[in-house]
Design a protein around this motif. Sequence first.
Motif, short mmCIF file in Angstrom:
data_model
loop_
_atom_site.label_atom_id
_atom_site.label_comp_id
_atom_site.label_asym_id
_atom_site.label_seq_id
_atom_site.Cartn_x
_atom_site.Cartn_y
_atom_site.Cartn_z
N THR A 42 0.84 -1.21 0.00
CA THR A 42 0.00 0.00 0.00
C THR A 42 0.87 1.25 0.00
O THR A 42 0.55 2.24 -0.64
N LEU A 43 1.98 1.16 0.74
CA LEU A 43 2.85 2.33 0.83
C LEU A 43 3.63 2.56 -0.45
O LEU A 43 3.90 3.70 -0.82
N VAL A 44 4.04 1.49 -1.10
CA VAL A 44 5.03 1.65 -2.17
C VAL A 44 4.49 1.36 -3.57
O VAL A 44 4.61 2.18 -4.48
N THR A 45 3.85 0.20 -3.77
CA THR A 45 3.64 -0.31 -5.12
C THR A 45 3.00 0.69 -6.09
O THR A 45 3.48 0.87 -7.20
N GLU A 46 1.93 1.34 -5.67
CA GLU A 46 1.27 2.26 -6.60
C GLU A 46 1.64 3.72 -6.34
O GLU A 46 1.02 4.63 -6.88
N ASN A 47 2.65 3.91 -5.50
CA ASN A 47 3.09 5.26 -5.17
C ASN A 47 3.62 5.97 -6.42
O ASN A 47 4.47 5.44 -7.13
N ARG A 48 3.13 7.18 -6.69
CA ARG A 48 3.49 7.85 -7.94
C ARG A 48 4.97 8.21 -8.00
O ARG A 48 5.61 8.09 -9.04
N VAL A 49 5.49 8.68 -6.86
CA VAL A 49 6.91 9.06 -6.84
C VAL A 49 7.78 7.83 -7.08
O VAL A 49 8.71 7.84 -7.88
N TRP A 50 7.43 6.76 -6.40
CA TRP A 50 8.17 5.50 -6.55
C TRP A 50 8.18 5.03 -7.99
O TRP A 50 9.20 4.66 -8.55
N LYS A 51 6.99 5.10 -8.63
CA LYS A 51 6.90 4.63 -10.01
C LYS A 51 7.70 5.53 -10.95
O LYS A 51 8.36 5.06 -11.87
N LYS A 52 7.65 6.85 -10.68
CA LYS A 52 8.44 7.78 -11.51
C LYS A 52 9.92 7.46 -11.43
O LYS A 52 10.65 7.60 -12.41
#
Lengths: 177, 396
Positions: free
Chosen positions: B193-203
Amino acid sequence: MEPLQIAEKIREKFPDEVLDVKEFREQVAVTLKKDRILEICRYLHDDSDLCFDYLVDLCGVDYFGKKEKRFEVVYHLYSIQRCHAIRLKAAVAESSPEIDSVTAVWAGANWHERECYDMFGIIFKGHPDMRRVLMPEDWEGHPLRKDYPVKGPEKEWLGFGAVLERAKRFKEFDWQE
Amino acid sequence: MEQIEKPFETRELSISMGPQHPATHGVLRLALNLDGETVIKCTPHVGYLHRGIEKLGEDRTYFSALPLTDRLDYISSMNNNVGYVNAVEKLFGIEAPERAKFIRTMVAEMGRISSHIIWLGTHVLDIGATTPFLYAFRERERILDLFETLCGARLTVSYPRIGGVRNDVSQEFLDELYEFVLEFPARMDDYETLVTENRVWKKRTVGIGVISSEDAVNWGLTGGMLRGSGVNYDVRKHALYDAYGRVEFDVPLGKNGDCYDRYLVRIGEMRQANRIIKQCIEKLPTGHVMADSPKFTLPPKDMVLKDMEHLIHHFVLITKGPGAPEGEIYSATEVPKGELGFYFVSDGAGKPYRMKVRAPSFVHASILPKLCEGGLVADVIANIGTIDIVLGECDR
């Protein structure tokens, strides 16, 4: 393919190159002459039945005083598509510790060959970057050779007086007021 | 007023990143040549942690080289031990009892979770997310506590033995582990929840550090690095050592071979590891945990203290080492980082004539120039995180 069949196939294709085939614990090692190693590796990589696409490991072994040719370069190959493995061994003499590099076939051989050079002093011809990898650049000797000592020379403890004397000498580098 | 145009002067900047840099995960030094923010050339320098483990291994008996393997990949020492004892057993031609095999599989998967979880924490921390790091260490702590209950050590465990494991597991340990196993999927959901769909992480990770499947195989990558590119190769499935043939698990695969896919693969691996541990606890057979082959395994300690014959036997094995058959073997196991292989050449003595450690981190470090060159300097951090190397294993 069974490992012994693979060994037979190599022998058929390169009859003059194969010196020995040995099996131990269902693993087959093929000992080769070193001169055409690149060609053999290329064939093993490209042949559609063998298809050795993955170079697992490349390392040296030092048979100091045990074999006529002191070093052996050992290649562990595996085919991810065909699920079979083979071990190649190429004997390298101490008088001319050189062998062709296989980086052109498997890019991953790069650091393995550098390590082998670092530890045994075997030079890989045609390698793009033949430097030491683990030891410092100015290191003398090749640590994994059998005539390289495990321990360094033991220095005797000078005694406390001598250490104090030395500390006094270093005082001259101290901050000046 | 006349304006004089002055030509803009640019020059290449060489910087040395590491060996003391928090984001290099140890003592890795990268010599970077930069043009503005673009990396033109990247040269990794390793070897700062070289302790000559292979040379030391050749100077010790098979028994006493085991603790050296703890110091390879020191955050998953259990897996290294399992890899080592499997290789030595193969050389000796002995086999561990069923119960020991299941226990080994179980603790190896615990090691995998603890290693992946520290990877997850530090990788996302490098990129800028602080929260998952704290949670990750909470779960890792529980696994280390379990290791402590099991064998007394938390990091350098040396728990598996040639021919089995050091001691049997207690019911208390199994109960605690089972509780952990039941809770863990929910914890994983928290991280995701914290990471997988995180926009910054994906960028920061999607499309960064792409390796094609052909390149991945050609460079000899293994583990998450290889499977992130979609190549289905897992030593646990190919070699079926220990109890991996008797537990069900899937091998998660990526598609694009970028940092994000490798993240997904490792997240999937943690869930699978949890599944394997659960099955191991449920299927754990009864019986001994040490093989009965006196030529190669040490006699039980209580007998050594009571009985003369056992004492002599113990003494001979410890001083001379177990006389291995002449020959050479290569044996690989899947550790969290990839394929850890041991190549032994035996001349019949109690020590290996040659011990070579095929370290996945060493191979993975060699691909850094390919990943980093042409990219931005900020992505170097993402790339170091994604290759998941431990320098203790890389430098040996």
